[in-house]
Motif scaffolding. Sequence first.
Motif, mmCIF file in Angstrom:
data_model
loop_
_atom_site.group_PDB
_atom_site.id
_atom_site.type_symbol
_atom_site.label_atom_id
_atom_site.label_comp_id
_atom_site.label_asym_id
_atom_site.label_seq_id
_atom_site.Cartn_x
_atom_site.Cartn_y
_atom_site.Cartn_z
ATOM 1 N N GLU A 21 0.209 7.547 -0.846
ATOM 2 C CA GLU A 21 -0.329 8.511 -1.807
ATOM 3 C C GLU A 21 -1.335 7.879 -2.770
ATOM 4 O O GLU A 21 -1.933 8.578 -3.589
ATOM 5 C CB GLU A 21 0.816 9.164 -2.598
ATOM 6 C CG GLU A 21 1.505 8.265 -3.607
ATOM 7 C CD GLU A 21 2.590 7.367 -3.022
ATOM 8 O OE1 GLU A 21 3.391 6.839 -3.816
ATOM 9 O OE2 GLU A 21 2.625 7.196 -1.786
ATOM 10 N N ASP A 62 9.017 -1.791 -8.438
ATOM 11 C CA ASP A 62 8.607 -0.426 -8.112
ATOM 12 C C ASP A 62 7.682 0.129 -9.182
ATOM 13 O O ASP A 62 8.066 0.976 -9.987
ATOM 14 C CB ASP A 62 9.817 0.496 -7.921
ATOM 15 C CG ASP A 62 9.440 1.757 -7.148
ATOM 16 O OD1 ASP A 62 8.355 1.761 -6.518
ATOM 17 O OD2 ASP A 62 10.222 2.717 -7.150
ATOM 18 N N PRO A 102 5.077 -1.384 -4.546
ATOM 19 C CA PRO A 102 5.982 -0.322 -4.095
ATOM 20 C C PRO A 102 7.295 -0.852 -3.513
ATOM 21 O O PRO A 102 7.305 -1.707 -2.631
ATOM 22 C CB PRO A 102 5.168 0.410 -3.027
ATOM 23 C CG PRO A 102 4.143 -0.574 -2.575
ATOM 24 C CD PRO A 102 3.840 -1.434 -3.758
ATOM 25 N N PRO A 156 3.229 1.236 -9.338
ATOM 26 C CA PRO A 156 2.228 1.637 -8.352
ATOM 27 C C PRO A 156 1.726 0.507 -7.452
ATOM 28 O O PRO A 156 1.582 0.698 -6.244
ATOM 29 C CB PRO A 156 1.105 2.213 -9.221
ATOM 30 C CG PRO A 156 1.835 2.820 -10.373
ATOM 31 C CD PRO A 156 2.971 1.874 -10.655
ATOM 32 N N THR A 189 9.355 0.736 -1.603
ATOM 33 C CA THR A 189 9.554 1.119 -0.199
ATOM 34 C C THR A 189 8.901 0.127 0.756
ATOM 35 O O THR A 189 9.455 -0.176 1.820
ATOM 36 C CB THR A 189 8.997 2.530 0.068
ATOM 37 O OG1 THR A 189 7.624 2.592 -0.370
ATOM 38 C CG2 THR A 189 9.803 3.573 -0.680
ATOM 39 N N VAL A 190 7.740 -0.397 0.403
ATOM 40 C CA VAL A 190 7.060 -1.367 1.273
ATOM 41 C C VAL A 190 7.809 -2.694 1.271
ATOM 42 O O VAL A 190 7.992 -3.324 2.322
ATOM 43 C CB VAL A 190 5.597 -1.561 0.836
ATOM 44 C CG1 VAL A 190 4.921 -2.650 1.666
ATOM 45 C CG2 VAL A 190 4.826 -0.259 0.972
ATOM 46 N N ASP A 224 -2.979 -0.241 4.776
ATOM 47 C CA ASP A 224 -1.617 0.103 5.143
ATOM 48 C C ASP A 224 -0.672 -1.077 4.920
ATOM 49 O O ASP A 224 -1.087 -2.243 5.008
ATOM 50 C CB ASP A 224 -1.574 0.534 6.609
ATOM 51 C CG ASP A 224 -0.211 1.058 7.028
ATOM 52 O OD1 ASP A 224 0.432 1.761 6.219
ATOM 53 O OD2 ASP A 224 0.227 0.742 8.146
ATOM 54 N N SER A 256 0.821 -1.204 0.000
ATOM 55 C CA SER A 256 0.000 0.000 0.000
ATOM 56 C C SER A 256 0.861 1.262 0.000
ATOM 57 O O SER A 256 1.723 1.449 0.851
ATOM 58 C CB SER A 256 -0.904 0.014 1.230
ATOM 59 O OG SER A 256 -1.666 1.191 1.289
ATOM 60 N N ARG A 257 0.614 2.120 -0.987
ATOM 61 C CA ARG A 257 1.291 3.422 -1.047
ATOM 62 C C ARG A 257 0.429 4.481 -0.344
ATOM 63 O O ARG A 257 -0.757 4.601 -0.653
ATOM 64 C CB ARG A 257 1.483 3.849 -2.494
ATOM 65 C CG ARG A 257 2.486 3.038 -3.293
ATOM 66 C CD ARG A 257 2.569 3.555 -4.710
ATOM 67 N NE ARG A 257 3.530 2.825 -5.513
ATOM 68 C CZ ARG A 257 4.829 3.140 -5.607
ATOM 69 N NH1 ARG A 257 5.289 4.177 -4.938
ATOM 70 N NH2 ARG A 257 5.633 2.422 -6.359
ATOM 71 N N ARG A 292 -3.847 5.188 -1.732
ATOM 72 C CA ARG A 292 -4.499 4.233 -0.843
ATOM 73 C C ARG A 292 -5.613 3.446 -1.533
ATOM 74 O O ARG A 292 -5.897 2.314 -1.168
ATOM 75 C CB ARG A 292 -5.084 4.967 0.375
ATOM 76 C CG ARG A 292 -4.069 5.459 1.369
ATOM 77 C CD ARG A 292 -3.267 4.346 1.999
ATOM 78 N NE ARG A 292 -2.560 4.803 3.186
ATOM 79 C CZ ARG A 292 -1.452 4.256 3.646
ATOM 80 N NH1 ARG A 292 -0.911 3.231 3.008
ATOM 81 N NH2 ARG A 292 -0.872 4.709 4.732
#
Length: 257
Positions: free
Chosen positions: A134, A199, A204, A201, A206-207, A176, A131-132, A136
Amino acid sequence: MAYYEKGPVRIHYEESGSGFPLLVIPGGGLNSTIASLSSGLPFDPVEEFKREYRCIAADLRNANGGQSSGPLEIDRPWDAYTDDHLGVMDHLGIGKFMVIGFCIGGPFIWNLLRRAPDRVAAAVLAQPSGSRPEMRDLFYENNIKGWGPELVKRRPEISMDTVEKFLTRMYRNNPDFVFTVTRDFVRSCRTPVLILPDDIPAHPYTVAMEAALLAPNAEVSIYPWKEPKERVPLAVRQIHSFLRAHQPAGKTAGGRI
């Protein structure tokens, strides 16, 4: 064709190869099917691993284009799918197994590790969903358009109102991280995991990296691992090494309960 049935649930699955059991979870979101394993992925996991493992893959319940069906369990969407994964393994008499999952397979794997930690020997999460902050509503919007209408067309007993409630519980009530577990769970999870980040949408970076940093027995592939295409075989070799390193000793040909 093989099917596992339990009450109103009917799951189409296929087996290939022999050796220690490896559950293969296709990508494709709620339209995840066996067919997608041989198209649209960086590599075909069944073709790659069937010479060494007993690969089991299934069409996701109610995936458009698949052959699995069952009710929409509005109050427990993620757990209903996990019931199906564990139900197929029980049906085949498999106790302990390893798992590799793509895309939506990431959240499914974390839920398997929460629900059946003693059964999953090791897990590979390739281009996992997450989940990003920006974006959601990304998964809700994708599925309310790309999954729900076709399902309702095929299954007139299911309404779009039911689909909306199902997707709300699945993607909006806890929008989240990886959807199915908390950061505290990942921090406490002792199961070896190998994460191959992406990477875009829906996947992600980062997750994926946050999960890898939190999990005490996590490994990470090179990144990017899909481009250029010459890197894919290197990532596949790492998966082979990871699975061999974590296959339970003496368990080579069945993993029977």
